[in-house]
Design an enzyme around this catalytic site. Structure first.
Site, PDB file in Angstrom:
ATOM      1  CG  HIS A   1       2.502   4.788  -0.996  1.00  0.00           C
ATOM      2  ND1 HIS A   1       1.508   4.429  -0.469  1.00  0.00           N
ATOM      3  CD2 HIS A   1       3.012   5.472  -0.233  1.00  0.00           C
ATOM      4  CE1 HIS A   1       1.446   4.822   0.729  1.00  0.00           C
ATOM      5  NE2 HIS A   1       2.392   5.652   0.894  1.00  0.00           N
ATOM      6  N   GLY A   2       4.237   0.823  -3.863  1.00  0.00           N
ATOM      7  CA  GLY A   2       4.787   0.388  -5.228  1.00  0.00           C
ATOM      8  C   GLY A   2       3.630   0.192  -6.114  1.00  0.00           C
TER       9      GLY A   2
ATOM     10  CD1 TRP B   1      11.829  -0.988  -3.871  1.00  0.00           C
ATOM     11  CD2 TRP B   1      13.864  -1.802  -4.273  1.00  0.00           C
ATOM     12  NE1 TRP B   1      12.067  -1.723  -2.858  1.00  0.00           N
ATOM     13  CE2 TRP B   1      13.501  -2.226  -3.100  1.00  0.00           C
ATOM     14  CE3 TRP B   1      15.170  -2.337  -4.879  1.00  0.00           C
ATOM     15  CZ2 TRP B   1      14.256  -3.054  -2.351  1.00  0.00           C
ATOM     16  CZ3 TRP B   1      15.835  -3.126  -4.178  1.00  0.00           C
ATOM     17  CH2 TRP B   1      15.437  -3.736  -3.047  1.00  0.00           C
TER      18      TRP B   1
ATOM     19  CD  GLU C   1       8.885  -0.213 -15.315  1.00  0.00           C
ATOM     20  OE1 GLU C   1       7.925   0.576 -15.283  1.00  0.00           O
ATOM     21  OE2 GLU C   1      10.108   0.404 -15.484  1.00  0.00           O
TER      22      GLU C   1
END
Length: 387
Positions: A139-140, A165, A366
């Protein structure tokens, strides 16, 4: 910055204090970073804790926050610092950005007074390192689907899950962890030495090699009730932290692009082919002109957003405009600069390929370009296209 690159004479638009802060950070990068960063990048190792303490001495960590040992600088001053740091390497700006705009900001904005007093002063000096645990292995771009859970057990919380990450994780003292609860998404200040917390370094990166990145595993981590950030309720809390970090990227990407273009301008002026400097060929000048125009446009955009932030009028979709444009154009500049340097463009003796590789990560962390396009699209149409 090379005087020739300031096509629009932007320097006088900065205050004396802003220029002084910029110049101090630029000198730090020149003295402390540039002689070593190519080796850090090649070796995949960086003295992050040592650098954090040096950054802390200059007041760069959480510099746009107030109180608790933070500098209380303007948004523009913070942006200029990010620009100079990323001109050295994106990994350096990531260290400062994650520390100040993610971990420290989350505690400063959503934490209890006890949490602020416990963590922020030592984080401001760089003695304590923080990280921000939102992204997960599966889930990014969709944090609403996070699998990490926090359940109540008496007066305690028990956290289970994993984050991936995560910048600074292997060297962090505290992780701001976001988890789903029965009441929605909540944030927790989790000391890394808590039983059940494991932070592993991610190796074999082709990008951001002068940055420490890790995975966090949470195996039935028991926390007292006061570990919860009391004001962090719902997904808007971590997303607001991301907006803070994205603002720094708007400026940082310009720094990486500027360093590529300065390097390339000097190279093209001194490199002779077919009896004349590379910079004397029409095709080379066309490339340089186009890149310089995009660079100053990115600087103008960053400065405008900074003035909006200092006036407390900056909106999240405006930050998305800056992140989308400036990172995309910085990457294009890095790639074009590499063509002018020819084979030397892939050499570690020059910073261009290093910046290009780093910007490949900056392009997607981001918030990917696609996410920012959808944020802007929603603002334009009034319709959400996220689901």
């Amino acid at each position: 910055m090379t005087a020739a690159l300031d096509l629009l004479d932007l320097d006088p638009s900065l205050s004396e204090e802003e220029r002084q802060i910029r110049d101090v950070v630029r000198q730090l990068v020149d003295d402390r970073v540039r002689p070593h960063v190519a080796d850090w990048y090649e070796d995949g190792k960086v003295p992050a804790r040592e650098l954090a303490r040096e950054f802390g001495k200059l007041g760069l960590l959480g510099m746009h926050l107030t109180g608790y040992g933070c500098a209380g600088a303007s948004a523009v001053a913070y942006g200029l610092a990010c620009q100079e740091l990323e001109a050295g390497d994106s990994g350096l700006r990531s260290l400062v950005s994650v520390q100040g705009s993610l971990a420290m900001y989350a505690i400063w904005r959503y934490g209890s007074e006890e949490q602020k007093r416990r963590w922020l002063p030592s984080m401001a000096t760089g003695e304590a390192i923080g990280c921000f645990g939102l992204t997960e292995p599966d889930h990014g771009s969709d944090p609403a689907s996070m699998a990490t859970r926090a359940r109540r057990d008496g007066d305690d919380w028990v956290l289970t899950g994993g984050k991936m990450w995560i910048t600074n994780a292997p060297i962090a003292d505290v992780a701001v962890i976001w988890a789903r609860t029965d009441e929605g998404v909540r944030g927790f200040a989790v000391p890394i030495d808590t039983p059940g917390v494991t932070a592993r370094e991610i190796r074999r990166k082709m990008s951001l090699r002068a940055s420490v990145t890790g995975e966090i595993v949470l195996d039935d981590v028991r926390l007292p009730a006061d570990a919860q950030l009391p004001e962090a309720v719902g997904l808007k809390a971590p997303l607001s932290c991301l907006t803070e970090a994205r603002y720094g990227i708007v400026w940082g990407a310009v720094g990486a692009a500027r360093d590529c273009l300065e390097t390339t301008l000097a190279y093209a002026t001194n490199r002779t082919q077919f009896g004349r400097p590379l910079a004397g060929f029409q095709l080379t000048q066309a490339k340089l002109a186009d890149m310089a125009v995009e660079l100053v446009k990115g600087q103008l955009l960053a400065l405008h957003l900074g003035r909006l932030a200092d006036a407390r009028r900056l909106r999240p979709e405006q930050v998305s405009v800056g992140k989308l444009n400036n990172v995309r154009e910085a990457l294009a500049i890095a790639r074009q600069c590499r063509t002018i340097l020819g084979a030397n463009g892939v050499s570690g003796e020059y910073p261009v390929m290093r910046h290009a590789n780093n910007l490949e990560s900056v392009l997607t962390y981001e918030g990917t370009s696609e996410i920012h396009q959808l944020v802007i699209g929603q603002r334009l149409t009034g319709l959400s296209a996220f689901a």
